[in-house]
Enzyme design. Structure first.
Site, short mmCIF file in Angstrom:
data_model
loop_
_atom_site.label_atom_id
_atom_site.label_comp_id
_atom_site.label_asym_id
_atom_site.label_seq_id
_atom_site.Cartn_x
_atom_site.Cartn_y
_atom_site.Cartn_z
N GLU A 112 46.89 55.01 31.45
CA GLU A 112 46.66 53.88 32.55
C GLU A 112 46.05 53.10 32.09
O GLU A 112 45.63 51.72 32.14
CB GLU A 112 45.68 54.18 33.54
CG GLU A 112 46.43 55.53 34.52
CD GLU A 112 45.76 56.26 35.83
OE1 GLU A 112 46.00 57.10 36.46
OE2 GLU A 112 44.54 56.41 35.35
N ARG A 169 35.38 65.49 32.89
CA ARG A 169 36.22 63.88 32.73
C ARG A 169 37.69 64.05 31.00
O ARG A 169 37.43 65.49 30.44
CB ARG A 169 35.14 62.82 31.86
CG ARG A 169 34.65 63.13 32.69
CD ARG A 169 33.18 61.76 32.43
NE ARG A 169 33.85 60.58 31.93
CZ ARG A 169 34.90 59.74 32.65
NH1 ARG A 169 34.16 59.95 34.17
NH2 ARG A 169 34.97 58.50 32.39
N ARG A 227 33.54 46.46 30.93
CA ARG A 227 32.22 45.49 31.39
C ARG A 227 32.20 44.16 30.43
O ARG A 227 31.41 43.72 30.09
CB ARG A 227 31.30 46.11 31.02
CG ARG A 227 31.26 47.49 32.02
CD ARG A 227 29.77 48.49 31.53
NE ARG A 227 29.41 49.36 33.10
CZ ARG A 227 30.77 50.34 32.75
NH1 ARG A 227 30.77 50.87 31.76
NH2 ARG A 227 30.21 51.76 33.97
#
Length: 210
Positions: free
Chosen positions: A66, A18, A38
């Site tokens: 993004e 990551r 979330r």
């Protein structure tokens, strides 16, 4: 970008690869955080999965574009913590903020600037690992004037806070990501002298996987 989980990309040790960025202004006095998918009232550090054949620094730049709609100069790589993921964490000096970006249009993602102290406090509520990285940018405290942040920050850095034991983390381990870095493995974050200087180009992940 589509709302789908991309194939997991593992390193040679079996960790999910990551990358993430601590996005700062020119003098590193402010940090840009993005809203969690979330819970839009919670703020997180932007980041996500490294794609196959993608370098971590390029993945970090792509992810902040993004998720946060910003680009800039990628700088030093910060310390190392592993929680099933190995995430390269960089400092990125923001030079451009787009009015609209992938995740603002698709997911309603928001972004907001915080002072370093505010960012540490916001993240410490539910992302202590991320909070510990932002705290590395805080000025060294004056020993004669202890900060009200000192106990919480020290607890995180000294590994007295175990994110895995925090009941608020269970379902959001993916969002925290481990935070890998460029150096040797350590239990707690440490600064690296490495300085990359990459300009911004134009996962197995859910978008909150930082």
């Amino acid at each position: 970008m589509t709302d789908m989980v991309k194939a997991r990309n593992y390193d040679e040790d079996g960790f999910v690869k990551r990358a993430a960025c601590i996005c700062v202004n020119d003098d590193e006095s402010q940090v840009l955080l993005v809203s969690s998918r979330r819970d839009s009232e919670l703020w997180i550090v932007p980041g996500g999965g490294v794609e196959p054949n993608e370098l971590p620094d390029m993945a970090a730049i792509r992810e902040v574009r993004e998720e946060a709609g910003v680009c800039g100069m990628l700088g030093r790589c910060l310390g190392n913590s592993e929680r099933g993921h190995r995430t390269s964490v960089y400092v990125l000096v923001v030079k451009e903020e787009m009015e609209e970006w992938d995740e603002s249009k698709v997911f309603g993602r928001k972004r907001k600037w915080f002072s370093l102290e505010e960012a540490v406090k916001q993240l410490a509520k539910h992302k202590p690992v991320q909070s510990s990285y932002v705290s590395l940018l805080l000025p060294s405290p004056d020993p004669q004037s202890p900060s009200s942040l000192a106990p919480a920050v020290n607890a995180i850095i000294e590994d007295q806070v175990d994110p895995a034991s925090d009941p608020t983390h269970g379902s959001e381990v993916e969002e925290d990501g481990g935070l890998e870095s460029c150096g040797e493995r350590t239990k707690t974050p440490s600064l690296s002298k490495e300085d990359l200087s990459n300009s911004c180009p134009t996962d197995e992940t859910t978008a909150d996987d930082t």
